[in-house]
Motif scaffolding. Structure first.
Motif, PDB file in Angstrom:
ATOM      1  N   LEU A 192       0.833  -1.200   0.000  1.00 15.60           N
ATOM      2  CA  LEU A 192       0.000   0.000   0.000  1.00 15.60           C
ATOM      3  C   LEU A 192       0.872   1.256   0.000  1.00 15.60           C
ATOM      4  N   PRO A 193       0.297   2.406  -0.356  1.00 16.08           N
ATOM      5  CA  PRO A 193       1.081   3.650  -0.374  1.00 16.08           C
ATOM      6  C   PRO A 193       1.754   3.986   0.954  1.00 16.08           C
ATOM      7  N   ASP A 194       1.170   3.530   2.085  1.00 15.63           N
ATOM      8  CA  ASP A 194       1.793   3.804   3.388  1.00 15.63           C
ATOM      9  C   ASP A 194       2.862   2.766   3.743  1.00 15.63           C
ATOM     10  N   THR A 214       8.635  -6.884   4.800  1.00 10.61           N
ATOM     11  CA  THR A 214       8.566  -5.427   4.716  1.00 10.61           C
ATOM     12  C   THR A 214       8.541  -5.003   3.259  1.00 10.61           C
ATOM     13  N   ALA A 215       8.290  -3.720   3.040  1.00 10.37           N
ATOM     14  CA  ALA A 215       8.138  -3.193   1.682  1.00 10.37           C
ATOM     15  C   ALA A 215       9.428  -3.260   0.880  1.00 10.37           C
ATOM     16  N   GLY A 223      -3.322  -2.824  -8.255  1.00  4.59           N
ATOM     17  CA  GLY A 223      -4.589  -2.521  -8.884  1.00  4.59           C
ATOM     18  C   GLY A 223      -5.499  -1.712  -7.983  1.00  4.59           C
ATOM     19  N   PRO A 224      -6.749  -1.476  -8.424  1.00  4.63           N
ATOM     20  CA  PRO A 224      -7.641  -0.566  -7.688  1.00  4.63           C
ATOM     21  C   PRO A 224      -8.328  -1.186  -6.478  1.00  4.63           C
ATOM     22  N   ASP A 225      -8.364  -2.515  -6.367  1.00  5.75           N
ATOM     23  CA  ASP A 225      -9.158  -3.157  -5.326  1.00  5.75           C
ATOM     24  C   ASP A 225      -8.330  -3.418  -4.081  1.00  5.75           C
TER      25      ASP A 225
END
Length: 394
Positions: free
Chosen positions: A95-97, A114-115, A124-126
């Protein structure tokens, strides 16, 4: 593919005290726990990647060469499963965070990913519904009851109501499992579905409003006022007035008293006339104890009640203020409103003060509690409680 639900550290901490004794995915929201939701959607066995002291009870299981690690706070849906199907090997959805949603890998991880551990794929959008904070459990409960209800009842027929003195509104939104008993109740499913589990009991004079879930072998006592967005977990016994709250399982609130916008763990007992506040007199946002900061933090919510960890008992007429957090294996009683945070393994009350709960005594009471349901407190469960005790009494 192995399917493993992992505890993201920040989310796990935010969900304490409930995650002292279970993985994040062991939290019940809607009708099922998050783990049970994934098992139903995938029709595959699910295991966990959690804290070392919990792994004995909740081990990670590997039977296939590749694993899909999924954030244990994420609730499944058709759209999210379709997104997961697009994940390529040795990559992650993030996710963006920077919260990791899922990882597909042939590696056996010994901690939450971790990222920066894997190549980041486009998710995607969902995005899934996620339980990130304690109030999310009750705030998202109504929608999760609806989602679980659709899954459980698809293609199935409800057992009938045979009692002539029970009145039902919105019968198409009511599903009753075999073995349930209903007597002289008013059941209103016009505003949301009502699910009644197998061998559940709805006693005389009960008023129940959907969305509502009464899980298997649970009981609503005489004259119970069961308000919407509420889940009563397996083997629980409840009475009085309960609204927008979740009982995980094996807990009792058998007598009159109000419980609202609250979450109650397993093996808890609320004595007669226990009440909680869920709204401040000044209508301000409720603050809740944070295990991450050790301070009261603003929830941004107008309604927030009692968060109670496993094996905790509250004596008769105990009063809990708006936004109170009570830890694991606490014995609380006495006059006046209790503190906003009561640490795990505490004994006492606001008027008398608190002292550490002796481990031998606490374990004895825990054994007696589960023994009343003919369930032993095994060595694994006891080891978990001992570890939580040492966190506060090292």
């Amino acid at each position: 593919m192995n399917y493993i639900l992992f505890d993201e550290p920040a989310i796990r901490t935010a969900l304490l005290p409930f995650t002292f004794t279970r993985p994040v995915a062991g939290i019940r929201v809607g009708i099922w726990t998050i783990t049970e939701k994934w098992e139903q959607w995938l029709q595959k066995p699910i295991s966990h990647l959690t804290e070392a002291y919990l792994q004995t009870k909740f081990p990670a299981t590997y039977t296939e060469p590749e694993t899909l690690y999924i954030n244990g706070a994420a609730c499944p849906s058709r759209a999210f499963l379709a997104t997961l199907d697009t994940l390529t090997p040795e990559s992650a959805f993030v996710l963006p965070d920077q919260t990791v949603l899922a990882v597909r890998t042939a590696k056996k991880l010994d901690k939450a990913p971790t990222a920066t551990d894997f190549a980041i794929a486009d998710a995607g959008p969902d995005k899934p519904v996620m339980i990130r904070q304690m109030p999310d459990i009750f705030a998202l409960n109504g929608d999760q009851i609806k989602a679980d209800f659709a899954q459980i009842t698809a293609g199935r027929k409800s057992a009938p109501i045979t009692d002539p003195f029970t009145r039902v509104y919105g019968a198409d939104n009511l599903f009753i499992e075999e073995g349930a008993t209903i007597r002289a109740a008013t059941i209103n499913a016009e505003s949301g579905p009502i699910y009644i589990g197998r061998n559940a009991t709805i006693s005389e004079g009960t008023i129940m409003i959907g969305p509502f879930a009464l899980c298997h072998d649970a009981t609503v006592n005489w004259g119970g006022k069961m308000r919407s967005n509420t889940t009563i977990g397996p083997f629980c016994k409840v009475g009085g007035e309960v609204g927008n709250s979740v009982f995980f399982g094996y807990s009792n609130k058998a007598h009159d008293g109000f419980l609202g916008n609250s979450v109650i763990g397993e093996w808890c007992n609320l004595g007669a006339n226990v009440n909680n506040s869920n709204l401040k007199n000044d209508y301000g946002p409720v603050k809740l104890h944070s295990y991450a900061t050790g301070q009261l933090e603003d929830t941004g919510r107008l309604f927030c009640g009692l968060m109670m960890g496993d094996y905790t008992k509250a004596g008769i007429s105990t009063m809990f203020n708006t936004g109170t957090v009570v830890g694991v294996n606490v014995n609380v009683y006495g006059a006046g409103f209790q503190p906003k945070h009561i640490p795990s393994f505490s004994w006492g009350g606001a008027a008398e003060g608190f002292s550490p709960y002796r481990l031998d005594k606490a374990l004895h009471v825990a054994r007696e509690s589960v023994g009343r349901r003919n369930i032993p407190l095994n060595d694994t469960e006891e080891a978990i409680l001992r570890t939580v005790f040492l966190m506060y009494n090292a």
